[in-house]
Write a protein that holds these residues in place. Structure first.
Motif, PDB file in Angstrom:
ATOM      1  N   THR A  30       0.826  -1.283  -0.084  1.00 41.17           N
ATOM      2  CA  THR A  30       0.074  -0.137   0.097  1.00 41.17           C
ATOM      3  C   THR A  30       0.966   1.255   0.141  1.00 41.17           C
ATOM      4  O   THR A  30       0.616   2.126  -0.812  1.00 41.17           O
ATOM      5  CB  THR A  30      -0.767   0.199   1.221  1.00 41.17           C
ATOM      6  N   TYR A  31       1.973   1.170   0.835  1.00 41.93           N
ATOM      7  CA  TYR A  31       2.703   2.423   0.920  1.00 41.93           C
ATOM      8  C   TYR A  31       3.373   2.485  -0.419  1.00 41.93           C
ATOM      9  O   TYR A  31       3.832   3.820  -0.893  1.00 41.93           O
ATOM     10  CB  TYR A  31       3.625   2.370   2.197  1.00 41.93           C
ATOM     11  N   GLY A  32       3.904   1.284  -0.804  1.00 42.52           N
ATOM     12  CA  GLY A  32       4.901   1.504  -2.200  1.00 42.52           C
ATOM     13  C   GLY A  32       3.831   2.051  -3.402  1.00 42.52           C
ATOM     14  O   GLY A  32       4.507   2.775  -3.902  1.00 42.52           O
ATOM     15  N   LEU A  33       2.820   1.445  -3.331  1.00 47.92           N
ATOM     16  CA  LEU A  33       1.822   2.296  -4.360  1.00 47.92           C
ATOM     17  C   LEU A  33       1.391   3.725  -4.314  1.00 47.92           C
ATOM     18  O   LEU A  33       1.648   4.422  -5.145  1.00 47.92           O
ATOM     19  CB  LEU A  33       0.389   1.363  -4.446  1.00 47.92           C
ATOM     20  N   ILE A  34       1.543   4.196  -2.785  1.00 56.46           N
ATOM     21  CA  ILE A  34       1.141   5.471  -2.878  1.00 56.46           C
ATOM     22  C   ILE A  34       2.458   6.219  -3.302  1.00 56.46           C
ATOM     23  O   ILE A  34       2.438   7.432  -3.746  1.00 56.46           O
ATOM     24  CB  ILE A  34       0.763   5.926  -1.133  1.00 56.46           C
ATOM     25  N   ALA A  35       3.702   5.787  -2.904  1.00 52.63           N
ATOM     26  CA  ALA A  35       4.970   6.331  -3.029  1.00 52.63           C
ATOM     27  C   ALA A  35       5.217   6.480  -4.690  1.00 52.63           C
ATOM     28  O   ALA A  35       5.486   7.619  -5.240  1.00 52.63           O
ATOM     29  CB  ALA A  35       6.068   5.757  -2.602  1.00 52.63           C
ATOM     30  N   VAL A  36       4.796   5.492  -5.403  1.00 54.86           N
ATOM     31  CA  VAL A  36       4.937   5.548  -6.957  1.00 54.86           C
ATOM     32  C   VAL A  36       3.929   6.356  -7.719  1.00 54.86           C
ATOM     33  O   VAL A  36       4.376   7.140  -8.396  1.00 54.86           O
ATOM     34  CB  VAL A  36       4.722   4.077  -7.635  1.00 54.86           C
ATOM     35  N   CYS A  37       2.599   6.298  -6.910  1.00 54.16           N
ATOM     36  CA  CYS A  37       1.696   7.498  -7.555  1.00 54.16           C
ATOM     37  C   CYS A  37       2.149   8.847  -7.195  1.00 54.16           C
ATOM     38  O   CYS A  37       2.288   9.666  -8.334  1.00 54.16           O
ATOM     39  CB  CYS A  37       0.461   7.279  -6.955  1.00 54.16           C
ATOM     40  N   CYS A  38       2.691   9.086  -6.303  1.00 57.38           N
ATOM     41  CA  CYS A  38       3.023  10.594  -5.967  1.00 57.38           C
ATOM     42  C   CYS A  38       4.562  11.108  -6.752  1.00 57.38           C
ATOM     43  O   CYS A  38       4.663  11.976  -7.364  1.00 57.38           O
ATOM     44  CB  CYS A  38       3.636  10.896  -4.438  1.00 57.38           C
ATOM     45  N   LEU A  39       5.469   9.923  -6.701  1.00 58.78           N
ATOM     46  CA  LEU A  39       6.574  10.230  -7.379  1.00 58.78           C
ATOM     47  C   LEU A  39       6.182  10.529  -9.030  1.00 58.78           C
ATOM     48  O   LEU A  39       6.897  11.276  -9.536  1.00 58.78           O
ATOM     49  CB  LEU A  39       7.454   9.094  -7.378  1.00 58.78           C
TER      50      LEU A  39
END
Length: 253
Positions: A30-39
């Motif tokens: 979940t946190y990885g998906l959030i980080a990728v979307c934000c990046l």
């Protein structure tokens, strides 16, 4: 550009008592998906942060080209192009504005952790990507003549909501309701999430489409998520959640 996001309710917290105690689950996917979307967002033209995309009309042209390149264009999707065939996956990580991004990431942060813990990391990732692509394909099939680009992760996030409804029906959701002057209220998920789905269904029934929100993608994702959780986990493995303790100053309903 059609954004795949809607927030008639602003979710402040999703909490449940699992196995007798309240805990925040580890949720690296979940946190990885959030980080990728934000990046991806902050390095793209929609964020307006990079001078490489110019300003004014030049920036708008760059944004349109970007959404067309990475978003789902229904009129092109079923023509057999290899590039277009990949866009249901790429569109899940593209967002049209700061509000679009932050709204989606809030939903994913609030509801993704427990669902990921319940499913397992690999299964949750495949579930998220698969249901997200299915939601975009469902919208594209129903609007096959549209030349508007469709971007956003909320088809996948809607699937997470559907799975949460099945797996954690008794967990409490602290919600801010605009028509109640944003007073925080706590309701069980089995009340809040079907209410959200009904709002999407009513909005999807509007005849006027055009640029806006892809409510049909939300409905497809929500239904897919609920049915997947029902078929995969069944009644015997359903998690029973009790209300979490309210923080000081917040009344339990």
């Amino acid at each position: 550009m059609i954004s795949n996001w809607s927030a008639p309710l602003v979710w402040a917290r999703f909490a449940g008592r699992v196995a007798g105690k309240v805990r925040r689950p580890a949720a690296p996917v979940t946190y990885g998906l959030i980080a990728v979307c934000c990046l991806i967002f902050v390095t793209g033209p929609a964020a307006g942060l990079s001078p490489d995309y110019g300003t004014g009309d030049g920036l708008l042209a760059a944004q349109r080209a970007y959404f067309h390149r990475w978003g789902v264009v229904p009129a092109e999707l079923f023509e057999g192009s290899a590039r277009a065939a990949l866009t249901p996956a790429t569109a899940l990580f593209v967002h049209g504005s700061w509000v679009h991004l932050l709204g989606n990431m809030l939903f994913l942060y609030v509801f993704g952790g427990l669902t990921e813990e319940r499913m397992g990391r690999v299964q949750f990732l495949l579930f998220y990507l698969g249901c997200g692509c299915l939601a975009l394909l469902g919208y594209a099939a129903a609007n096959s003549d549209s030349a508007q680009s469709l971007v956003g992760a909320s088809g996948a996030i809607s699937a997470v909501l559907g799975a949460c409804l099945y797996l954690f029906p008794g967990a409490r959701v602290t919600s801010l309701l605009p028509f109640l002057f944003f007073v925080p209220l706590r309701f069980p998920a089995w009340v809040v999430l079907p209410f959200w789905a009904v709002l999407q269904w009513l909005a999807a029934g509007r005849t006027a489409q055009g640029p806006g929100v892809a409510y049909l993608a939300h409905l497809v994702g929500f239904s897919a998520g609920f049915l997947y959780a029902w078929g995969r986990f069944g009644r015997t493995t359903r998690v029973k959640s009790a209300p979490a303790p309210a923080p000081e100053g917040e009344n339990q309903p």
